[in-house]
Design a protein around this motif. Sequence first.
Motif, short mmCIF file in Angstrom:
data_model
loop_
_atom_site.label_atom_id
_atom_site.label_comp_id
_atom_site.label_asym_id
_atom_site.label_seq_id
_atom_site.Cartn_x
_atom_site.Cartn_y
_atom_site.Cartn_z
N ILE A 118 0.84 -1.20 0.00
CA ILE A 118 0.00 0.00 0.00
C ILE A 118 0.87 1.25 0.00
CG2 ILE A 118 -1.65 1.34 1.37
CD1 ILE A 118 -2.89 -1.35 2.22
N GLU B 28 0.90 4.35 -2.56
CA GLU B 28 0.78 5.73 -2.10
C GLU B 28 1.84 6.60 -2.79
OE1 GLU B 28 -1.47 7.12 -0.51
OE2 GLU B 28 -2.39 5.79 0.97
N ILE C 121 -6.46 2.75 -4.88
CA ILE C 121 -5.62 3.64 -4.06
C ILE C 121 -4.81 4.60 -4.93
CG2 ILE C 121 -3.68 3.71 -2.43
CD1 ILE C 121 -4.68 0.94 -1.41
N GLU D 24 -7.02 -3.30 4.74
CA GLU D 24 -7.67 -2.10 4.19
C GLU D 24 -8.82 -1.63 5.08
OE1 GLU D 24 -6.57 -3.56 -0.33
OE2 GLU D 24 -8.59 -3.84 0.47
N ASN E 78 -7.09 0.11 8.21
CA ASN E 78 -6.25 1.30 8.06
C ASN E 78 -6.56 2.18 6.86
OD1 ASN E 78 -4.71 0.35 10.30
ND2 ASN E 78 -3.55 -0.99 8.95
N TYR E 79 -7.31 1.65 5.89
CA TYR E 79 -7.59 2.42 4.68
C TYR E 79 -9.07 2.26 4.32
CZ TYR E 79 -2.52 2.09 4.54
OH TYR E 79 -1.20 2.14 4.88
N HIS F 244 -11.30 4.10 3.06
CA HIS F 244 -11.84 4.65 1.81
C HIS F 244 -11.81 3.62 0.68
CE1 HIS F 244 -7.52 5.18 0.97
NE2 HIS F 244 -7.87 5.20 -0.30
#
Length: 356
Positions: free
Chosen positions: A147, A151, A197, A242, A245-246, A248
């Motif tokens: 991830i 990013e 992402i 995900e 922590n992520y 969205h």
Amino acid sequence: MAVIGVIMAVPALISFYVLWVISMLLRPLFILSVGLLLWNFPSTVLKFKQVVNTLAYMFFTNDKKYKKLPEVDMEDFKKHERKTIIFVRHGESCWNDTFNAGERKKVDFIKGFIPGLILAAGTEVYLGLTGRVDSWFYDSPLSEYGIDQIERLAKFLKKPGATTSEQKDLAILNGTSSTSSVLISSNLRRAISTVAIGFRSRLAQNPTQKIVIHPSLQEISRNPDTLSITPVGKQVEASWIEKSNYPHVAGVLQEQCDMKYHIGNKSMSSNGGKRMAAFCDFAFTRDEAALVCGGHSLWFRSFFRQYLPEASKHTAKAKKMVNGGCVAFELMRAVKGGKGVYIIDESTIRVVYGGF
């Protein structure tokens, strides 16, 4: 003699009591585990099917067995169509993190292999016992490090571009170009999450835009991480990483993924050659001039080997794209005998980000 006999019996007594204590501790754990498996019976059945499918693919698949296409006659391409294709390799997956050194030094990888394998196995057991349709190994999701790689790609996409060519490619990737484009992904979670992402700004600015999930891009391999766990007719589920922590990502997977082409996992009769040919055919059915494709290293390298000229010595035929890398090129299509024939215009291959 009696004293000696007692002394000699001590190890046996200690062993007996140690084993007795262990059995007393393991018994409730065993009962609890069985209870959880029965309580989450549908996911238990699914996990069993995954194991069976893995064994079947490992021993019987012909995924890598396909013929190299015959050399095309460039005379056939005097009249042709073109599509801009941009390959985007997924970030490192949990499977990669466990079994591949990646960017780590080999010494560090070897030192951490056993602890990493224990962590992976423990996570897999936990996910199974808690009834989650998730896995460390099957359809392996992006790892934390993977991830982070994506990013970095997302940050790169916000840059203005150093050259005219790079500016054009970035505009296509960001969906701001006059050249129409579509986001496409393999049906494997790590590729879909990479697109979700890496291109979240584009997706956020265009809420009606969707990532088209297409089975032709599914990785070419017999390993369990290349087997899709998303059922037909269902949206892709975010991984436990995900969700924690992520958050969205889950929204994009649920609302901005077009699953109409998703037919489940690749069949035993499928192989890499068939899927690459299907991708070429699919690409030229699209109205968009450019296709941004989230996918996999072996598939991408195989595609370059299959559709670059035989005489080509391009790096793309020998090396894998790096995690999070973006490589663009023009795919040409001509018609011969009523069928489409394809070739990559080698002169148009360009590294946008990362490379090989």
